[in-house]
Design a protein around this motif. Structure first.
Motif, PDB file in Angstrom:
ATOM      1  N   THR A 169      -6.582   0.839  -6.045  1.00  0.00           N
ATOM      2  CA  THR A 169      -6.367   0.461  -7.443  1.00  0.00           C
ATOM      3  C   THR A 169      -5.465  -0.762  -7.536  1.00  0.00           C
ATOM      4  O   THR A 169      -5.234  -1.281  -8.613  1.00  0.00           O
ATOM      5  N   LYS A 170      -4.934  -1.185  -6.373  1.00  0.00           N
ATOM      6  CA  LYS A 170      -4.026  -2.329  -6.369  1.00  0.00           C
ATOM      7  C   LYS A 170      -4.792  -3.591  -6.000  1.00  0.00           C
ATOM      8  O   LYS A 170      -5.792  -3.532  -5.290  1.00  0.00           O
ATOM      9  N   ALA A 171      -4.263  -4.701  -6.449  1.00  0.00           N
ATOM     10  CA  ALA A 171      -4.915  -5.964  -6.127  1.00  0.00           C
ATOM     11  C   ALA A 171      -4.342  -6.548  -4.842  1.00  0.00           C
ATOM     12  O   ALA A 171      -3.194  -6.298  -4.490  1.00  0.00           O
TER      13      ALA A 171
ATOM     14  N   HIS B 136      -8.624  -5.657  -2.559  1.00  0.00           N
ATOM     15  CA  HIS B 136      -7.637  -4.574  -2.528  1.00  0.00           C
ATOM     16  C   HIS B 136      -6.965  -4.564  -1.163  1.00  0.00           C
ATOM     17  O   HIS B 136      -7.566  -4.989  -0.182  1.00  0.00           O
ATOM     18  N   PRO B 137      -5.724  -4.075  -1.109  1.00  0.00           N
ATOM     19  CA  PRO B 137      -5.020  -4.154   0.177  1.00  0.00           C
ATOM     20  C   PRO B 137      -5.699  -3.347   1.290  1.00  0.00           C
ATOM     21  O   PRO B 137      -6.050  -2.192   1.090  1.00  0.00           O
TER      22      PRO B 137
ATOM     23  N   SER C  10       3.510  -9.567  -4.779  1.00  0.00           N
ATOM     24  CA  SER C  10       3.790 -10.791  -5.525  1.00  0.00           C
ATOM     25  C   SER C  10       2.725 -10.900  -6.609  1.00  0.00           C
ATOM     26  O   SER C  10       1.985  -9.953  -6.854  1.00  0.00           O
ATOM     27  N   GLU C  11       2.631 -12.067  -7.224  1.00  0.00           N
ATOM     28  CA  GLU C  11       1.595 -12.184  -8.266  1.00  0.00           C
ATOM     29  C   GLU C  11       0.193 -12.122  -7.661  1.00  0.00           C
ATOM     30  O   GLU C  11      -0.781 -11.875  -8.341  1.00  0.00           O
ATOM     31  N   LEU C  12       0.135 -12.302  -6.341  1.00  0.00           N
ATOM     32  CA  LEU C  12      -1.154 -12.170  -5.644  1.00  0.00           C
ATOM     33  C   LEU C  12      -1.572 -10.709  -5.527  1.00  0.00           C
ATOM     34  O   LEU C  12      -2.702 -10.397  -5.208  1.00  0.00           O
ATOM     35  N   GLY C  13      -0.614  -9.813  -5.723  1.00  0.00           N
ATOM     36  CA  GLY C  13      -0.890  -8.399  -5.499  1.00  0.00           C
ATOM     37  C   GLY C  13      -0.145  -7.959  -4.265  1.00  0.00           C
ATOM     38  O   GLY C  13       0.872  -8.542  -3.898  1.00  0.00           O
TER      39      GLY C  13
ATOM     40  N   ARG D  75      -4.104  11.035   1.421  1.00  0.00           N
ATOM     41  CA  ARG D  75      -5.355  10.408   0.968  1.00  0.00           C
ATOM     42  C   ARG D  75      -5.166   9.787  -0.415  1.00  0.00           C
ATOM     43  O   ARG D  75      -5.759   8.765  -0.728  1.00  0.00           O
ATOM     44  N   ASN D  76      -4.345  10.438  -1.225  1.00  0.00           N
ATOM     45  CA  ASN D  76      -4.064   9.865  -2.540  1.00  0.00           C
ATOM     46  C   ASN D  76      -3.438   8.481  -2.411  1.00  0.00           C
ATOM     47  O   ASN D  76      -3.746   7.576  -3.178  1.00  0.00           O
ATOM     48  N   LEU D  77      -2.539   8.370  -1.436  1.00  0.00           N
ATOM     49  CA  LEU D  77      -1.916   7.071  -1.199  1.00  0.00           C
ATOM     50  C   LEU D  77      -2.972   6.033  -0.842  1.00  0.00           C
ATOM     51  O   LEU D  77      -2.930   4.890  -1.286  1.00  0.00           O
TER      52      LEU D  77
END
Ligand code: ADP
Ligand code: MG
Length: 695
Positions: free
Chosen positions: A248-250, A291-292, A419-422, A240-242
């Motif tokens: 938190t990622k873009a 977010h992904p 990438s720079e996109l996240g 779940r942490n994953l």
């Protein structure tokens, strides 16, 4: 070091009797620190807490007895036997030894008292024990009765039970002096009526005489369940942490393209089922977030997962990012490439192709188009994520037949695409439905969508099991099906771990069938063929040029030829349930009745019999998966080695499946509670790194 300085975290060498040599052997058991001994649970228990009177022996039980030697003699029964007759006033028992020394033989003088532990069995002349553990008693000495059940630990070479008992004795003293912190909040323990961690450990190492051995043997004692629960919880929390980490990622928020998506769906030759539509909606919501996405699509064979993936890809492309779809075999990747090409042609999107077998020049060209972004969609095998593949702006990754890939590969993919996109959005699709509880444990890092509906008009495949001795009958069936314009698959015996034999078996079946069915156009596809050859064979079958396709299990996953309505599977008794269900799923993809013949080599073992019966009785992939889980365990069901599913120390996903919903609730509660220390729970069970990566 004095006892007070020893604590749970001390290295094992602080214990009496543990030198460097023993420490190395213990490391092989995964034991490094005192605390590790707490969690080294006995495999079973023996009851040496009471003496059984010889007059009250029951055949087939393992027990402790004591008596006085009446006589000892060697006899010849093909080989030398030492027989020792003992008596305790209530009855007699014979101890029988095949291997014995002269001095051993001399010990058993009439009148000597002895205690034995072993299996009582009915011999020709009353009860006997073969090679019991025994001890001679000195004058006036009582038979040594244990105060608790005797634990039997998992053994390792060179570490005897007695040693392990001694070490765990020492470890338990440490436990009593400074018990490990209780990490489960009181309310959770109370609600589930669970003992404390320290009490559970203590009990399991030295259960009192009145303990329910039956329950312990099954692993269902509340103390075992207490530990299994915490272990499952640790793994669940870590996954779940994953999942939370992903938030938190873009990732690129894909919000445009509504019109194109609607037009695409309108242009399909069929209407989406409401289940497909629901899952599409779920995906589109995810894709619009910055977010992904980390989503798993579960759906039975033939439920139409591919088109759902295509819609997601289209959305990504219209929004200006690249999409990639990865399949586990070239055959399947190629098929996807064709479907996608066809579906997306009206939109002038031409998917690129990347696989291991590609020629260098073609590969270079594809790599260049992936790198400069002119390839908007790339279809391929795992070659997609190897060195040298650099995406321009990868926004979506689709992984088909997810059960072949594990958590680690999933994570590697996510990072590869960054990438720079996240990070790219991730959509993973299973081939086989996974029982709910197992999915909770294995895929807690993903959100799940279920396509729980087949396209309209599908009829369940009729399945029969026929012994190979009736091969003529089976061939006649193929003949009449093909005469009626249908097509058929003939899947050849699976030969474990040998490509060569696999291929020879396929060639042999092919030769046999071309001879038996001269009027049919028969094709052959197997794992050792070059990709292009394989593809030619498949395409000829799809086009109806070939009527009967002889194949190895390379066709197991994904292959889609709706006019094929007869599936013959040789040596079905050797295959797993989920694999058979997959293979059977190659037929029944159109509106007409399909059939599956499971050919087996008699006699059938009981396990194989059960498997074939399950398939005869149900077409429901979720039911098949549940039965597969019960019969083979989770590793097999999820595709063994590669799953990334860890070995649990105590928990067992089949036995403890009923704990999973409670684990899930407890995990959510813990994550809300500021006082709880979820990280400590993960550390205790998964080690410092957390087995799924940084947590
Ligand atoms: P799977 O879920 O096993 O991957 P596929 O995506 O290969 O299934 O789809 C199985 C077959 O059903 C394909 O021929 C596909 O074109 C067809 N199909 C998919 N969705 C529908 C639908 N809503 N109605 C009719 N046929 C459909
Ligand atoms: Mg599929």
């Amino acid at each position: 070091m004095s006892e007070e300085q020893i604590d749970a975290a001390s290295p094992l060498t602080v214990l009496k009797g543990v030198g460097p040599a023993l420490a190395i052997k213990l490391e092989r058991l995964g034991l490094f620190r005192v605390e590790d001994l707490f969690f080294l649970l006995p495999l079973r228990y023996e009851d040496r807490t009471q003496l059984v009177r010889l007059g009250a022996l029951v055949a087939g039980t393992r027990c402790l007895v004591s008596g006085e030697v009446l006589l000892a003699e060697t006899v010849y029964r093909g080989r030398r036997n030492l027989l020792v007759r003992i008596a305790d006033g209530s009855g007699q028992l014979t101890l029988r030894f095949f291997h014995f020394s002269r001095s051993q033989q001399a010990q058993f003088q009439p009148g000597v008292r002895v205690t034995c532990f072993g299996d009582a069995r009915q011999g020709a002349a009353g009860f006997e024990m073969i090679h019991p553990e025994y001890r001679l008693l000195r004058e006036g000495q009582d038979a040594a009765i244990n105060e608790s059940l005797t634990p039997i630990y998992p053994a390792t070479e060179g570490v005897q039970q007695g040693r392990l008992r001694n070490l765990t004795d020492q470890a338990l003293r440490v436990l009593h002096q400074s018990p490990p912190p209780e990490l489960l909040p009181r309310d959770i323990r109370d609600e589930l009526s669970m003992p404390s961690l320290a009490d559970a450990i203590d009990y399991l190492h030295r259960p009192p005489p009145e303990a329910d051995v039956e329950l312990l043997q099954q692993g269902l004692h509340p103390c075992q369940q207490r530990l299994a629960f915490e272990e499952l919880l640790a793994h669940y929390l870590s996954l779940r942490n994953l999942r939370t980490l992903a938030d938190t990622k873009a990732a690129p928020a894909l919000r445009n393209g509504e019109v194109e998506v609607a037009r695409f769906i309108d242009g399909l030759p069929f209407d989406l089922t409401s289940a497909q539509q629901r899952v599409v909606d779920e995906i589109l919501v995810d894709l619009a977030r910055p977010h992904p996405m980390m989503r798993l699509i579960q759906g039975d064979v033939g439920s139409g997962k591919t088109v759902v993936a295509a819609i997601a890809c289209l959305k990504a492309i219209v929004c200006g990012v690249q999409a990639a779809i990865m399949a586990p075999t070239e055959l399947l990747a190629e098929q996807h490439w064709r479907s996608f090409s066809e579906w997306l042609r009206p939109l002038e999107i031409e998917p690129a192709w990347l696989a291991g077998s590609q020629r260098a020049a073609a590969r270079r060209k594809t790599l260049a188009s992936i790198a400069d972004g002119s390839a908007q969609l790339v279809v391929g095998t795992h070659a997609l994520f190897q060195e040298g593949v650099d995406f321009h702006n990868l926004g979506l990754v689709v992984i088909d037949e997810q059960h072949r890939f594990g958590v680690h590969q999933r994570m590697a993919l996510r990072d590869k695409g960054a990438s720079e996109l996240g990070h790219p959005h991730q959509l993973v699709m299973t081939a086989t439905p996974i029982p709910r509880t197992l999915a909770m444990a294995a895929y807690a890092d993903l959100d799940t969508s279920i396509i729980d509906e087949l396209p309209p008009g599908r009829q369940p495949v009729k399945t029969v099991a026929i012994p190979a001795t009736r091969r003529d009958e089976i061939i006649a069936r193929v003949r009449s099906a093909c005469a009626a314009g249908q097509q058929a698959f003939w899947v050849c015996p699976l030969i474990e771990e040998s490509d060569v034999l696999d291929f020879q078996a396929a060639e042999a079946s092919y030769a046999m069938l071309t001879e038996a069915l001269p009027e049919l156009r028969v094709g052959l596809v197997h794992g050792r063929m070059r990709a292009a050859e394989k593809e030619r064979g498949m395409q000829a079958f799809k086009d109806g040029v070939i009527q009967l396709l002889v194949a190895t299990t390379v066709i197991e996953v994904g292959v889609d030829v709706p006019n094929a309505r007869l599936m013959i599977i040789e040596n079905a008794e050797r295959m797993g349930l989920s694999q058979l269900h997959q293979l059977r799923g190659r037929v029944g993809r159109g509106p007409m009745q399909s059939h599956c013949v499971l050919v087996y080599k008699p006699p059938l073992g009981s396990n194989s019999r059960t498997r074939l019966a399950v398939l005869r009785d149900t077409n429901d992939g979720f039911v098949v998966a549940q039965r597969d889980l019960e019969l083979r365990g989770p590793g097999e069901l999820l595709g063994t080695r590669q799953t990334g599913l860890p070995d649990y120390r105590i928990a067992n996903l089949v036995r403890d499946a009923s704990l999973m919903p409670k684990v899930q609730l407890a995990a959510e509660a813990l994550r809300q509670s500021p006082a709880a220390d979820a990280a400590a729970i993960i550390r205790r069970w998964l080690g410092d790194a957390g087995r799924y990566g940084k947590v």
